[in-house]
Design a protein around this motif. Structure first.
Motif, PDB file in Angstrom:
ATOM      1  N   LYS A 100       5.043  -5.850  -3.619  1.00 52.08           N
ATOM      2  CA  LYS A 100       3.843  -6.654  -4.289  1.00 52.08           C
ATOM      3  C   LYS A 100       2.559  -6.466  -3.901  1.00 52.08           C
ATOM      4  O   LYS A 100       1.585  -6.077  -4.344  1.00 52.08           O
ATOM      5  CB  LYS A 100       4.266  -8.016  -4.142  1.00 52.08           C
ATOM      6  N   LEU A 101       2.509  -6.047  -2.288  1.00 52.61           N
ATOM      7  CA  LEU A 101       1.418  -5.658  -1.685  1.00 52.61           C
ATOM      8  C   LEU A 101       0.734  -4.309  -2.024  1.00 52.61           C
ATOM      9  O   LEU A 101      -0.439  -4.054  -2.137  1.00 52.61           O
ATOM     10  CB  LEU A 101       1.460  -5.712  -0.315  1.00 52.61           C
ATOM     11  N   LEU A 102       1.838  -3.369  -2.033  1.00 51.38           N
ATOM     12  CA  LEU A 102       1.497  -2.370  -2.512  1.00 51.38           C
ATOM     13  C   LEU A 102       1.039  -2.193  -4.096  1.00 51.38           C
ATOM     14  O   LEU A 102      -0.008  -1.284  -4.308  1.00 51.38           O
ATOM     15  CB  LEU A 102       2.786  -1.237  -2.462  1.00 51.38           C
ATOM     16  N   PHE A 103       1.507  -2.661  -4.933  1.00 58.92           N
ATOM     17  CA  PHE A 103       0.778  -3.134  -6.245  1.00 58.92           C
ATOM     18  C   PHE A 103      -0.356  -3.329  -6.290  1.00 58.92           C
ATOM     19  O   PHE A 103      -1.329  -2.997  -6.828  1.00 58.92           O
ATOM     20  CB  PHE A 103       1.862  -3.918  -7.057  1.00 58.92           C
ATOM     21  N   LEU A 104      -0.857  -4.507  -5.536  1.00 57.26           N
ATOM     22  CA  LEU A 104      -2.045  -5.019  -5.367  1.00 57.26           C
ATOM     23  C   LEU A 104      -2.908  -3.962  -4.922  1.00 57.26           C
ATOM     24  O   LEU A 104      -4.259  -3.919  -5.256  1.00 57.26           O
ATOM     25  CB  LEU A 104      -2.036  -6.301  -4.471  1.00 57.26           C
ATOM     26  N   ILE A 105      -2.484  -3.289  -3.912  1.00 58.02           N
ATOM     27  CA  ILE A 105      -3.509  -2.400  -3.223  1.00 58.02           C
ATOM     28  C   ILE A 105      -3.874  -1.224  -4.339  1.00 58.02           C
ATOM     29  O   ILE A 105      -5.013  -0.928  -4.533  1.00 58.02           O
ATOM     30  CB  ILE A 105      -2.909  -1.686  -2.055  1.00 58.02           C
ATOM     31  N   TYR A 106      -2.984  -0.892  -5.075  1.00 60.74           N
ATOM     32  CA  TYR A 106      -3.009   0.200  -6.194  1.00 60.74           C
ATOM     33  C   TYR A 106      -4.002  -0.347  -7.240  1.00 60.74           C
ATOM     34  O   TYR A 106      -4.922   0.609  -7.582  1.00 60.74           O
ATOM     35  CB  TYR A 106      -1.685   0.738  -6.841  1.00 60.74           C
ATOM     36  N   ILE A 107      -3.742  -1.355  -7.675  1.00 59.64           N
ATOM     37  CA  ILE A 107      -4.457  -2.184  -8.692  1.00 59.64           C
ATOM     38  C   ILE A 107      -5.981  -2.305  -8.374  1.00 59.64           C
ATOM     39  O   ILE A 107      -6.920  -1.742  -9.246  1.00 59.64           O
ATOM     40  CB  ILE A 107      -4.094  -3.330  -9.427  1.00 59.64           C
ATOM     41  N   SER A 108      -6.392  -3.138  -7.181  1.00 59.06           N
ATOM     42  CA  SER A 108      -7.434  -3.166  -6.997  1.00 59.06           C
ATOM     43  C   SER A 108      -8.296  -1.933  -6.423  1.00 59.06           C
ATOM     44  O   SER A 108      -9.498  -1.716  -6.858  1.00 59.06           O
ATOM     45  CB  SER A 108      -7.595  -4.046  -5.371  1.00 59.06           C
ATOM     46  N   HIS A 109      -7.685  -0.789  -6.010  1.00 58.68           N
ATOM     47  CA  HIS A 109      -8.253   0.346  -5.774  1.00 58.68           C
ATOM     48  C   HIS A 109      -8.632   1.083  -6.858  1.00 58.68           C
ATOM     49  O   HIS A 109      -9.668   1.993  -6.859  1.00 58.68           O
ATOM     50  CB  HIS A 109      -7.663   1.076  -4.691  1.00 58.68           C
ATOM     51  N   ILE A 110      -7.856   1.116  -7.842  1.00 57.93           N
ATOM     52  CA  ILE A 110      -8.049   1.912  -9.013  1.00 57.93           C
ATOM     53  C   ILE A 110      -9.331   1.292  -9.622  1.00 57.93           C
ATOM     54  O   ILE A 110     -10.281   2.092  -9.990  1.00 57.93           O
ATOM     55  CB  ILE A 110      -6.900   1.984  -9.924  1.00 57.93           C
ATOM     56  N   LEU A 111      -9.340   0.176  -9.705  1.00 59.15           N
ATOM     57  CA  LEU A 111     -10.743  -0.699 -10.337  1.00 59.15           C
ATOM     58  C   LEU A 111     -11.786  -0.470  -9.440  1.00 59.15           C
ATOM     59  O   LEU A 111     -12.993   0.046 -10.247  1.00 59.15           O
ATOM     60  CB  LEU A 111     -10.517  -2.116 -10.500  1.00 59.15           C
ATOM     61  N   PHE A 112     -11.871  -0.192  -8.198  1.00 60.14           N
ATOM     62  CA  PHE A 112     -12.919  -0.248  -7.382  1.00 60.14           C
ATOM     63  C   PHE A 112     -13.297   1.446  -7.446  1.00 60.14           C
ATOM     64  O   PHE A 112     -14.603   1.483  -7.592  1.00 60.14           O
ATOM     65  CB  PHE A 112     -12.505  -0.445  -5.620  1.00 60.14           C
TER      66      PHE A 112
END
Length: 358
Positions: free
Chosen positions: A120-132
């Motif tokens: 779940k943490l990896l998924f959150l990192i990926y989604i937030s960094h894609i948006l940023f």
């Protein structure tokens, strides 16, 4: 020369594939741990970054007009931004996981930090960094071809306030991740050393303290700390020059330093997988067993086992027996052939044979 990007592409792809294979065939308890789920996520991230970004560089060597396309240039810039920041975030998450497991075990258990938590943490990192990292393509900043025309990155020398603010924000987030990783690693290593010193200085320490140190000094924990420290050194050493150049370009431009920084950053996905491959658990189990064998004193006061006590008694009974020649018994059923023993103390042996030896 195109040989360098081709070699780096092959080294990164092959190394990360081997690393993912090594991590996938590990033991079940290892695969289910949060730490090695993050390690596997970092290996997959490095593999994706190599396979997506390197072809643009190789294609640009074949045709120098490839990155002159605005869309290709923006996408190449996005890849460099995203995978650079994602690698720093995952290594910081690995350091935070070790900090919670060693320094805050109660909170670690209460939060349920396991494989699912790590995913779940990896998924959150990926989604937030894609948006940023997509913000420059949305008009917040602008990507441009960097000298010598082989890579694209955000315009870190722009005077526009919004674009300059995004460049500084990206550098600040990267710097915070670097500092956070360093602080967490130093805290964990300091806690382990302090616990070790207290255990050594107090041999009669409580059983709970001794058991906890034994668990923390096991082969698995030792391997985790070694993988974390070595990976942190590689990731931070490869990422720090580019972060420095983001801030330095606000004051003075240096194209050679910019090119050196991006080339050092591109070494990260090539070096990372070999840490997982070389620092396997079997190696640490052998090294740890050898170190414990050297540190543990020889126990000379241990009580003899029943088997050793019996052998000792038999040895005492046969002290008077010398293998010299044959002894033949001449009375009744007590004839013994080919014993090869000469008895010095016949009276003692007579007590064991029920009067046969007179």
């Amino acid at each position: 020369s195109m040989a360098l990007p081709v070699f780096m592409f092959a080294g990164g792809a092959i190394g990360n594939l081997i690393a993912i294979l090594v991590l996938s065939v590990s033991r079940q308890e290892k695969k289910s741990s949060a730490f090695f789920s993050l390690v596997r996520g970092l290996a997959v991230t490095d593999l994706l970054g190599t396979c997506l970004a390197s072809p643009f560089t190789i294609a640009n060597y074949l045709d120098q007009h490839v990155l002159r396309s605005r869309h290709f240039c923006e996408f190449d810039s996005f890849l460099l931004l995203f995978f650079g920041l994602t690698g720093l975030s995952i290594i910081c998450a690995m350091a935070a996981e070790r900090y919670l497991a060693i320094c805050c075990p109660y909170r670690y258990q209460r939060w349920g930090v396991d494989r699912g938590f790590a995913q779940k943490l990896l998924f959150l990192i990926y989604i937030s960094h894609i948006l940023f990292c997509c913000l420059p393509m949305m008009g917040i900043s602008r990507s441009e071809l960097q000298p010598p025309g082989t890579w694209c990155f955000i315009d870190w020398k722009t005077p526009e306030p919004v674009a300059a603010a995004y460049s500084v924000l990206y550098g600040a987030v990267s710097l915070l991740l670097i500092l956070g990783t360093i602080v967490l690693n130093l805290t964990v290593c300091g806690a382990l050393l302090l616990m070790r010193r207290r255990t050594v200085q107090r041999p009669v320490a409580r059983a709970s303290v001794r058991q906890r140190w034994k668990a923390l000094s096991s082969a698995a924990e030792t391997q985790m700390m070694a993988v974390l420290v070595m990976t942190s050194v590689v990731v931070l050493a490869c990422s720090a020059p580019l972060v420095v150049r983001i801030f330095a370009n606000r004051f003075r431009s240096d194209q050679k330093a910019d090119l050196a920084a991006i080339r050092i950053a591109s070494l990260n996905p090539i070096l990372d997988p070999w840490i997982y491959i070389l620092l396997r658990r079997s190696l640490f189990r052998r090294l740890l067993s050898r170190s414990r064998r050297c540190d543990s004193p020889t126990n000379n006061n241990a009580p003899p086992s029943p088997q050793s006590d019996l052998n000792y008694k038999l040895h005492l009974d046969n002290l008077g027996l010398i293998s010299d020649n044959l002894w033949r018994a001449t009375e009744g059923d007590c004839k013994v052939m080919n014993l090869g023993l000469k008895i010095k103390n016949k009276r003692r042996l007579n007590s064991y044979t029920g009067g046969c030896w007179t």
